[in-house]
Design a protein around this motif. Structure first.
Motif: not given
Length: 364
Positions: A76, A97-98, A101, A106, A181, A185, A189, A337-338
């Motif tokens: 990642s 994904k993600p 990191t 991003a 993570m 994830i 999501d 991610l956030e």
């Protein structure tokens, strides 16, 4: 000019690369042109399955003019550098994904792809599942009423050998996190996709059953959504021998449960009878629980079914042909991610963390 067959390249020939290879080869208007990996043997083996070329240096592969899209399947923490290189080479990008990191990385990925006028998509294949689509449609049509509670749990298992199999696994730098993570994830999501944006989280994380890893193998968080609903997130890689990934969402008018990608429960008040007669409720389960169970990643990361990956790859092809954004673009890829990074920050500080105050300045 858009060619008849969209040319694909793969960067990173690890466990998930076989899923991408197989699904690209199933798509009529796609062709796998080349693959790359620092380990020449891995690259050679994957290329042989598709009669493709192989490289040990992905930058050399990016020089080819017959590659339109690259799938980045590396650890990642390497996604941002490879995405930027691909964008500057004029290639559309799909990352596993993600997205990366950190939100800063991003943001750079999104910025560079926009600058180069190429498309960026982040694998969130379960948004394409029939189970997800059925529930999302009902929610969007107002059949669930106000969304009030969402619960995501991923009770999976990864052995010590799994973490020992690569020096990047279980590290903050390249794995970016652990049970949340890496394994949870997708379910996180879907939680925010169906329930709506997350406002804040309060969390605990720990490393309790594995050695020689920096990241969590157990995590639990409470969640507050911007619409006023509340929820929870639980993720672990300690649940021997590997149980299900389960998502439950509740509205004032409806209930849905997705268990290991199958819609097992769907209740809507509009289809129920006798709601007030002697406190009896005669509700019909609208879920297609006869759906065939497929293999999951509960205990084996290589056992993930590929059909929804194919749907997302086809969406990228359609986005190129129609000159539109992919359904799961870079900004959509940032959302889980956030949430996860906020959970880590909360666990570290021992305090609730508001997502908007942390990240609005990073992702505009």
């Amino acid at each position: 000019m858009i060619r008849d067959k969209i040319g694909f390249g793969i960067i990173g020939c690890g466990v998930i690369s076989e899923t991408h290879r197989a699904q690209i080869c199933e798509i009529e208007d796609a062709v796998l042109v080349a693959v790359s990996d620092e380990n020449p043997e891995k690259a050679r083996d994957l290329a042989a399955k598709a009669d493709a070329d192989w490289y040990s240096d992905y930058r050399e592969m990016l020089k080819r003019n017959d590659i339109d899209v690259v799938c980045i399947l590396t650890p990642s923490g390497a996604h941002h550098e490879m995405t930027i290189d691909a964008a500057r080479a004029g290639k559309h990008v799909i990352t596993e994904k993600p997205i990366d990191t950190t939100l800063e990385k991003a943001a750079l990925m999104i910025e560079e792809c926009e600058k180069a006028n190429v498309k960026l998509s982040v694998i969130s294949q379960h948004r394409f599942d029939s189970s997800t689509n059925k529930v999302k449609k009902a929610i969007d049509e107002g059949k669930f009423g106000k969304m009030i509670l969402g619960q995501a749990s991923v009770n999976w298992y990864r052995s010590q050998e799994y973490y020992d199999s690569g020096d990047w696994r279980g590290t903050w730098k390249l794995d970016g996190g652990g049970a949340l993570m890496n394994q949870s994830i997708h379910t996180i999501d879907l939680l925010q996709y169906l329930m709506g944006p997350v406002e804040s989280v309060f969390a605990h994380t720990a490393t309790l059953a594995h050695e020689r890893i920096e990241v969590e193998d157990v995590a639990a968080a409470t969640v507050k959504f911007t619409n006023g609903g509340i929820g929870s997130i639980v993720g672990t890689t300690c649940a021997f021998p590997g149980l299900s990934a389960r998502l439950e969402v509740f509205g004032t008018l409806g209930t849905a449960v997705i268990d290991d990608d199958r819609l097992t429960h769907l209740y809507l008040k509009e289809t129920a009878m006798n709601l007030s007669a002697h406190y009896e409720v005669n509700a019909k389960n609208l879920a297609e629980i006869q759906e065939k169970q497929t293999e999951t990643g509960a205990s084996n990361p290589g056992a993930i079914a590929g059909n929804s990956h194919r749907d997302q790859l086809q969406d990228m092809i359609a986005a190129i042909r129609e000159d539109r954004e992919p359904l799961v673009n870079g900004r959509e890829g940032v959302k889980p991610l956030e949430i996860i990074l906020a959970i880590y920050k909360s666990a570290e500080s021992g305090k609730p963390v508001k997502i908007s105050s942390l990240y609005d300045s990073v992702i505009q």
